[in-house]
Design a protein around this motif. Structure first.
Motif, short mmCIF file in Angstrom:
data_model
loop_
_atom_site.label_atom_id
_atom_site.label_comp_id
_atom_site.label_asym_id
_atom_site.label_seq_id
_atom_site.Cartn_x
_atom_site.Cartn_y
_atom_site.Cartn_z
N HIS A 1 0.85 -1.19 0.00
CA HIS A 1 0.00 0.00 0.00
C HIS A 1 0.89 1.24 0.00
N VAL A 2 0.81 2.04 -1.05
CA VAL A 2 1.64 3.24 -1.17
C VAL A 2 0.78 4.46 -0.92
N GLU A 3 1.24 5.33 -0.03
CA GLU A 3 0.55 6.57 0.28
C GLU A 3 1.55 7.71 0.24
N GLY A 4 1.05 8.91 -0.04
CA GLY A 4 1.93 10.07 -0.02
C GLY A 4 1.58 11.06 -1.10
N SER A 5 2.54 11.93 -1.40
CA SER A 5 2.33 12.97 -2.40
C SER A 5 3.67 13.38 -2.98
N GLY A 6 3.62 14.24 -3.96
CA GLY A 6 4.85 14.75 -4.56
C GLY A 6 5.20 14.08 -5.87
N ALA A 7 6.25 14.62 -6.51
CA ALA A 7 6.63 14.15 -7.85
C ALA A 7 7.12 12.72 -7.85
N ALA A 8 7.65 12.24 -6.73
CA ALA A 8 8.20 10.88 -6.70
C ALA A 8 7.14 9.81 -6.53
N LEU A 9 5.93 10.20 -6.15
CA LEU A 9 4.90 9.22 -5.80
C LEU A 9 4.63 8.23 -6.93
N ALA A 10 4.49 8.72 -8.16
CA ALA A 10 4.17 7.84 -9.28
C ALA A 10 5.26 6.80 -9.51
N ASP A 11 6.53 7.20 -9.36
CA ASP A 11 7.63 6.26 -9.55
C ASP A 11 7.67 5.23 -8.43
N VAL A 12 7.39 5.64 -7.21
CA VAL A 12 7.35 4.69 -6.09
C VAL A 12 6.22 3.69 -6.31
N GLN A 13 5.08 4.16 -6.74
CA GLN A 13 3.96 3.27 -7.01
C GLN A 13 4.30 2.28 -8.13
N LYS A 14 4.98 2.75 -9.15
CA LYS A 14 5.35 1.89 -10.26
C LYS A 14 6.31 0.79 -9.81
N ALA A 15 7.30 1.16 -9.01
CA ALA A 15 8.27 0.17 -8.52
C ALA A 15 7.60 -0.80 -7.55
N ALA A 16 6.72 -0.29 -6.70
CA ALA A 16 6.02 -1.16 -5.75
C ALA A 16 5.16 -2.18 -6.48
N ALA A 17 4.49 -1.74 -7.55
CA ALA A 17 3.65 -2.65 -8.32
C ALA A 17 4.45 -3.74 -9.01
N ALA A 18 5.71 -3.44 -9.34
CA ALA A 18 6.55 -4.41 -10.06
C ALA A 18 7.39 -5.27 -9.13
N PHE A 19 7.40 -4.95 -7.83
CA PHE A 19 8.34 -5.60 -6.91
C PHE A 19 8.13 -7.10 -6.80
N ASP A 20 6.91 -7.55 -6.57
CA ASP A 20 6.69 -8.98 -6.39
C ASP A 20 7.03 -9.77 -7.65
N GLY A 21 6.72 -9.20 -8.80
CA GLY A 21 7.07 -9.88 -10.04
C GLY A 21 8.58 -10.02 -10.21
N LEU A 22 9.32 -8.97 -9.80
CA LEU A 22 10.78 -9.01 -9.89
C LEU A 22 11.36 -10.08 -8.98
N THR A 23 10.93 -10.11 -7.74
CA THR A 23 11.53 -11.08 -6.80
C THR A 23 11.11 -12.51 -7.14
N GLN A 24 9.92 -12.68 -7.68
CA GLN A 24 9.53 -14.02 -8.10
C GLN A 24 10.37 -14.49 -9.27
N GLU A 25 10.63 -13.57 -10.20
CA GLU A 25 11.41 -13.91 -11.40
C GLU A 25 12.89 -14.13 -11.06
N LYS A 26 13.47 -13.24 -10.26
CA LYS A 26 14.91 -13.28 -10.03
C LYS A 26 15.32 -14.10 -8.81
N LEU A 27 14.47 -14.13 -7.78
CA LEU A 27 14.83 -14.82 -6.55
C LEU A 27 14.02 -16.08 -6.30
N GLY A 28 12.89 -16.19 -6.99
CA GLY A 28 12.02 -17.34 -6.77
C GLY A 28 11.22 -17.24 -5.49
N VAL A 29 11.06 -16.04 -4.94
CA VAL A 29 10.30 -15.84 -3.70
C VAL A 29 9.44 -14.59 -3.83
N THR A 30 8.38 -14.52 -3.02
CA THR A 30 7.55 -13.32 -2.95
C THR A 30 7.20 -13.05 -1.49
#
Length: 557
Positions: free
Chosen positions: A49-78
């Motif tokens: 769950h991402v909350e906040g404001s400012g110019a960085a918010l959209a990038d944080v949300q984008k990375a947060a949304a991709a995080f589980d997919g990345l760790t599943q692909e690269k580490l085999g865990v979520t």
């Protein structure tokens, strides 16, 4: 020549488990929250769950949304548990979030904010990031910082809270978080993993007294705070240790190895035991291996890879590669010092292509890159160099410019930056190396060029005093008044005068002294040459005028 820097600055991020494991040391009220996790999540839905404001918010949300997919692909865990990520739009907002979400006092929140750009509590499943911190400057850094902090949450889960236990390995905890952050930036189309590695190495090679690997093993909280001081570059060292460790394995196995290490910690192993089981060698053997690698990096010339843009011929690329090698050899002979590490030289074909190349290699939009490039001939972005080859219409210009560019980059690395350099000395030395490269190629001698410089100044009649070119700011002001040519000639002649009297090797001593003085070139000049740079430069005009009056030969370059 304009330069810009976009260095990886992840050295102020804090570990995920600190708010839990170190609660008795710094966060006396955090344990209450750890005992009541449902104060944050009545229902653990496993989401980020991402909350906040400012110019960085959209990038944080984008990375947060991709995080589980990345760790599943690269580490085999979520992840299994919910995580709440708070994005602070200002320093004050960051301190407020630290107070409210971690129950810190005003004083505690100020302490945390002073040394961190992100703060995570593994047992609390809460992360706060400061959008105004240096680790959140561009898309790449925002993606990487978000993934770094979220990986600390995953470390906590995999290790059952033993990721920051005093028996765990500090350097692998932080180095792996930065590594996963770099993978996230690459996954989202920003800075590549390879460029992140190059940038970290460049940063580390410019550090005057970086932390030793054996200082980054087991650290209590107060020790962590101390080692996080900027001058120690502890995170850069941890990053390179992690990179070299993972380089022992095929790419497909690297993330899995990281997961296996933290899972072994969760089984009750010490950091050393988990390390040996996971990576197949003892920690002592690895430290010895890494130390040998690090010594080689500090002594061998830089590897410079050529990236030729469209319109650059193979012959041109080969020419510039040969020039890079020749400059390195000349630097070694004159200064006993070369550029170290790994660099990419991007050969652009004109100003528009130069701007597009800068945009392609950075987080800048094409419009931002075009404004940054301006009339620059070359630029530096960490371990990436950009050169406008179309602006160099003769072999003489190409040879000279390569000499100047690589010398300036070497100076920045050796001194830890050029913000406080002695301008007439640093720039004059670079111009002299460019001129000596011309001499090596049979395109005139230094004596010939020296006579030409005298003649040019005589024709101009008015030129700056070398003492007025001491600081970078003063140098730029003088260029606006007298022109770039007059300033560069005076700088060359002043540096040439100094080297003739004190030797070229004294310049290397000066660079090293500047590095140890946090880049303060004037302080270093005083310690090496026994006088201030302005005082020395003030004594040069009389000698310069005598030389000008005695030289009559004209050699036009």
């Amino acid at each position: 020549m304009k330069k810009f820097f976009a260095l990886v600055l992840l050295a102020l991020l804090l570990g995920a488990g600190w708010a839990g494991y170190h609660a008795p040391d710094l966060l006396p009220q955090a344990q209450r929250l750890a005992d009541d996790l449902l104060s944050h999540f009545e229902h653990d839905d496993g989401a980020i769950h991402v909350e906040g404001s400012g110019a960085a918010l959209a990038d944080v949300q984008k990375a947060a949304a991709a995080f589980d997919g990345l760790t599943q692909e690269k580490l085999g865990v979520t992840r299994r548990h919910s995580v709440r990520v708070y994005v602070a739009a200002s320093d004050a907002d960051y301190r407020r979030i630290l107070r409210e979400e971690f129950s810190l006092s005003d004083e505690e929140a100020g302490q945390v904010a002073a040394i961190s750009g992100g703060w995570s509590g593994g047992s609390l499943h809460v992360t706060a990031v400061n959008a105004k911190a240096g680790v959140m400057d561009g898309h790449s850094d925002r993606y990487a910082t978000t993934a770094h902090e979220l990986f600390h949450q995953l470390q906590y889960e995999m290790s059952h809270g033993r990721d920051t236990d005093k028996t765990a390995l500090f350097w692998l905890e932080e180095g792996s978080a930065d590594y996963v952050g770099a993978m996230m930036a690459e996954k989202l189309g920003a800075r590549t993993l390879a460029r992140w590695q190059q940038g970290v190495l460049d940063d580390l090679l410019g550090a005057p007294h970086p932390a030793r690997p054996d200082q980054l093993i087991h650290l209590e909280f107060e020790e962590r705070k101390a080692i996080m001081a900027k001058e120690y570059h502890a995170y850069a060292m941890a990053d390179m240790m992690t990179v070299q460790l993972l380089a022992r394995f095929p790419e497909a196995q690297r993330g899995q190895k990281l997961a296996a290490y933290f899972e072994a910690l969760g089984e009750g192993m010490t950091g050393e035991e988990a390390f040996a089981q996971t990576f197949g060698l003892t920690l002592d053997d690895f430290l010895q291996e890494f130390s040998a690698w690090w010594q080689r990096q500090k002594s061998q010339p830089a590897a410079i890879q050529i990236d030729a843009r469209e319109g650059i011929t193979e012959g041109q690329a080969d020419f510039y590669a040969a020039q890079a090698s020749a400059v390195q050899q000349l630097l070694a002979r004159r200064f006993g010092q070369t550029l170290h590490g790994s660099y990419t030289l991007v050969l652009a074909n004109g100003k528009n292509d130069l701007a597009q190349a800068v945009s392609d290699y950075s987080d800048m939009t094409p419009a931002e890159a075009k404004k940054t490039v301006g009339e620059s001939l070359w630029l530096e972005n960490g371990s990436t160099l950009f050169l406008d080859t179309a602006a160099l219409d003769s072999e003489r210009q190409q040879i000279f410019s390569m000499g100047v560019m690589l010398t300036r980059v070497m100076e920045a690395q050796a001194m830890g930056g050029t913000e406080k350099e002695v301008a007439w000395l640093a720039r004059g030395a670079a111009y002299l190396i460019g001129t000596l490269r011309l001499e090596e190629e049979g395109l005139g001698s230094l004596a010939d060029y020296r006579r030409t410089w005298y003649s040019v100044l005589q024709e101009k009649g008015s030129f700056p005093d070398a003492a007025s070119l001491t600081t970078p700011q003063a140098y730029e002001q003088a260029c606006a008044s007298f022109g770039d040519e007059s300033c560069s000639i005076v700088a060359e002649l002043a540096a040439d005068d100094l080297f003739a009297r004190r030797g070229w090797g004294s310049f290397t001593k000066w660079m090293r002294a500047a590095n140890l003085a946090d880049g303060d070139g004037e302080k270093a000049f005083q310690s090496v040459y026994g006088t201030s740079p302005a005082a020395y430069a003030s004594s040069a005009p009389a000698r310069l005028l005598r030389e000008m009056n005695s030289e009559s030969s004209m050699y036009t370059r």
